[in-house]
Design an enzyme around this catalytic site. Sequence first.
Site, PDB file in Angstrom:
ATOM      1  N   HIS A  50       0.971  -1.168  -0.014  1.00 12.66           N
ATOM      2  CA  HIS A  50      -0.083   0.182  -0.099  1.00 12.66           C
ATOM      3  C   HIS A  50       0.906   1.211   0.306  1.00 12.66           C
ATOM      4  O   HIS A  50       0.647   2.152  -0.563  1.00 12.66           O
ATOM      5  CB  HIS A  50      -1.003  -0.217   1.123  1.00 12.66           C
ATOM      6  CG  HIS A  50      -1.751   1.277   1.389  1.00 12.66           C
ATOM      7  ND1 HIS A  50      -3.107   0.979   1.016  1.00 12.66           N
ATOM      8  CD2 HIS A  50      -1.636   2.479   1.875  1.00 12.66           C
ATOM      9  CE1 HIS A  50      -3.649   2.135   1.212  1.00 12.66           C
ATOM     10  NE2 HIS A  50      -2.773   3.089   1.621  1.00 12.66           N
ATOM     11  N   GLU A  51       1.871   1.328   0.947  1.00 12.38           N
ATOM     12  CA  GLU A  51       2.521   2.457   1.028  1.00 12.38           C
ATOM     13  C   GLU A  51       3.659   2.691  -0.250  1.00 12.38           C
ATOM     14  O   GLU A  51       4.033   3.459  -0.725  1.00 12.38           O
ATOM     15  CB  GLU A  51       3.586   2.359   2.363  1.00 12.38           C
ATOM     16  CG  GLU A  51       2.774   2.442   3.651  1.00 12.38           C
ATOM     17  CD  GLU A  51       1.773   3.873   3.528  1.00 12.38           C
ATOM     18  OE1 GLU A  51       1.859   4.552   3.089  1.00 12.38           O
ATOM     19  OE2 GLU A  51       0.666   3.752   4.368  1.00 12.38           O
ATOM     20  N   HIS A  54       1.841   4.323  -3.105  1.00 12.88           N
ATOM     21  CA  HIS A  54       1.953   5.845  -2.729  1.00 12.88           C
ATOM     22  C   HIS A  54       3.463   6.356  -3.202  1.00 12.88           C
ATOM     23  O   HIS A  54       3.236   7.367  -4.163  1.00 12.88           O
ATOM     24  CB  HIS A  54       1.672   6.010  -1.469  1.00 12.88           C
ATOM     25  CG  HIS A  54       0.262   6.020  -1.012  1.00 12.88           C
ATOM     26  ND1 HIS A  54      -0.819   6.329  -1.762  1.00 12.88           N
ATOM     27  CD2 HIS A  54      -0.113   5.377   0.253  1.00 12.88           C
ATOM     28  CE1 HIS A  54      -1.891   6.267  -0.997  1.00 12.88           C
ATOM     29  NE2 HIS A  54      -1.603   5.500  -0.054  1.00 12.88           N
TER      30      HIS A  54
END
Length: 241
Positions: A50-51, A54
């Site tokens: 998820h990170e 980003h």
Amino acid sequence: MRRNFDITFVILIVILAANSFRSGAFSDPMSWLMNTLMLLPAIIIGLAFHEYAHAVVAYKLGDPTPKMQRRVTINPVAHIDPVGLAALIFAGFGWGVPVQINPANFKNRRRDELLVSLAGVTMNLIIAVIFAVVAKVLILTLGASSLSVDSFGTTLWTMIMYIIQINLVLMVFNLIPCPPLDGFSIISEIFNIKHTEFYWTLYRYGNWILIALIIFGITGRILSPCVNFMFDLLYTYIILF
């Protein structure tokens, strides 16, 4: 989640952990430990990717900040917050290390911030779908019986199901339009409300609003039907098609 750790989350962690103890979640320590060990890869994969999403999208759109901070990597060490990980295990609520960006480096600030905000939840969906395909391949190659009878097969199957489920949970939870979640950033960019007083009021009190939503079970009422629906779709694909 896109904001640094806040003391308000300490309050939430304590409340949720206390509720877990009172509900008997830790009444059988050995079963809890074994379940946690099978759940841990799903949590690490979900948070790290998820990170990473980003970071890599922000970098590709012209912001060198994530690259300079060594966040453009799938190495979990760069993305996992030990406190956030422990909180997720013991309280059912946690976070990774938020990716820092500098929107001034974007060519089209509003569009690019929207894409960065969407990247994390999109990655979680992709991971869920990929592991659904992996599960399908296992059934086709090993057979459903070996995955339900053999202890290694059962453990592997459980871990894959956890990966699918946790990634769906992270996707839906982060889409809730409340700061500091990605959903708030997505809504803010779509409707261009960053210049309004309404935006800054929500941003200022977002942590407390999120805590209230979790404590009063509102997030659960959002998560359960959405996650169950998507999980059932993927599971149907795994078993039937």
